[in-house]
Design an enzyme around this catalytic site. Structure first.
Site, PDB file in Angstrom:
ATOM      1  CB  SER A 296      37.144 -32.351  33.185  1.00 14.63           C
ATOM      2  OG  SER A 296      37.568 -32.787  31.906  1.00 14.63           O
ATOM      3  CG  ASP A 297      43.932 -32.064  33.999  1.00 15.78           C
ATOM      4  OD1 ASP A 297      43.948 -30.924  34.501  1.00 15.78           O
ATOM      5  OD2 ASP A 297      44.901 -32.564  33.403  1.00 15.78           O
ATOM      6  CD  GLN A 298      42.208 -31.309  26.199  1.00 18.50           C
ATOM      7  OE1 GLN A 298      42.576 -30.164  25.998  1.00 18.50           O
ATOM      8  NE2 GLN A 298      41.156 -31.842  25.606  1.00 18.50           N
TER       9      GLN A 298
ATOM     10  N   GLY B  62      40.633 -36.525  31.035  1.00 24.29           N
ATOM     11  CA  GLY B  62      40.125 -37.280  32.167  1.00 24.29           C
ATOM     12  C   GLY B  62      38.817 -36.675  32.650  1.00 24.29           C
TER      13      GLY B  62
END
Length: 199
Positions: A69-71, A106
């Site tokens: 995950s990424d932000q 994501g």
């Protein structure tokens, strides 16, 4: 029997969120280069980084299922990532004051014998008009240098906003649980199936 579950993240907030699902998992940060590519749109950036994080750990742990995950904060197409310093956090919050920011998260799940699953979840966040004294006080009270857009909505950061709109609100903290539950079920996992898992 489902494959061992790994969270490819060093974030304590993602770890705490995943623990809510009462599934046994381990944590293994991916440690990838998170630099945006030239002219890369915020949505494309978080989708790519989530996938690369999952792929990096999946390659090291064959047979496991890996969550990446990424932000980023998207201010009218300008990517606001982790500020890295107090001064930059103050600058980011000045930019966002009185404006609407889209926090884009994501998410990617790679699991054996299943099709890779990816998604980008958006959270519309409207910031209040903020003066410098309020911004400085907040930055001095919250550790935000490693937080996209310098806001911790799970803490004092919630006081900076007028509204938050999303179909998957935990995405703002870094891990969209509604979407993740759907992905996990498709891969054969049952959230809540391990009552001994620590929440």
């Amino acid at each position: 029997m489902t494959a061992p579950l790994i969270l490819a993240s060093a974030s304590p907030f993602r770890r705490e969120l995943l623990a809510r699902l009462r599934l046994t998992f381990s944590v293994e940060p991916a440690d990838i280069d998170e630099t945006a590519q030239p002219d890369e749109a915020p949505t494309d950036l978080v989708a790519r980084l989530a996938r690369e994080k999952a792929e990096t750990v999946y390659t090291r742990r064959p047979g496991a299922a890996v969550i990446g995950s990424d932000q980023v904060a998207d201010l009218d197409g300008l990517v606001l990532g982790k500020p890295g310093s107090r001064e930059q956090a103050i600058a980011q919050l000045r930019q966002q004051a009185g404006r609407t920011v889209i926090f884009r998260t994501g998410l990617c799940l790679l699991a054996p014998d299943t099709t890779p699953q990816t998604a980008v979840i958006n959270v519309e966040t409207r910031f209040r008009a903020l003066d410098d004294a309020e911004i400085t006080r907040y930055v001095d009270l919250e550790a935000v240098t490693a937080t996209a857009g310098s806001i911790k909505a799970e803490g004092l950061g919630i006081s900076l906003v007028e509204h938050i709109r999303s179909d998957d609100p935990t995405a703002l903290i870094g891990l969209p649980l509604i979407t993740l539950c759907r992905m996990l079920r498709a891969a054969g996992y049952s959230p809540g199936a391990d009552p001994t898992a620590i929440a």
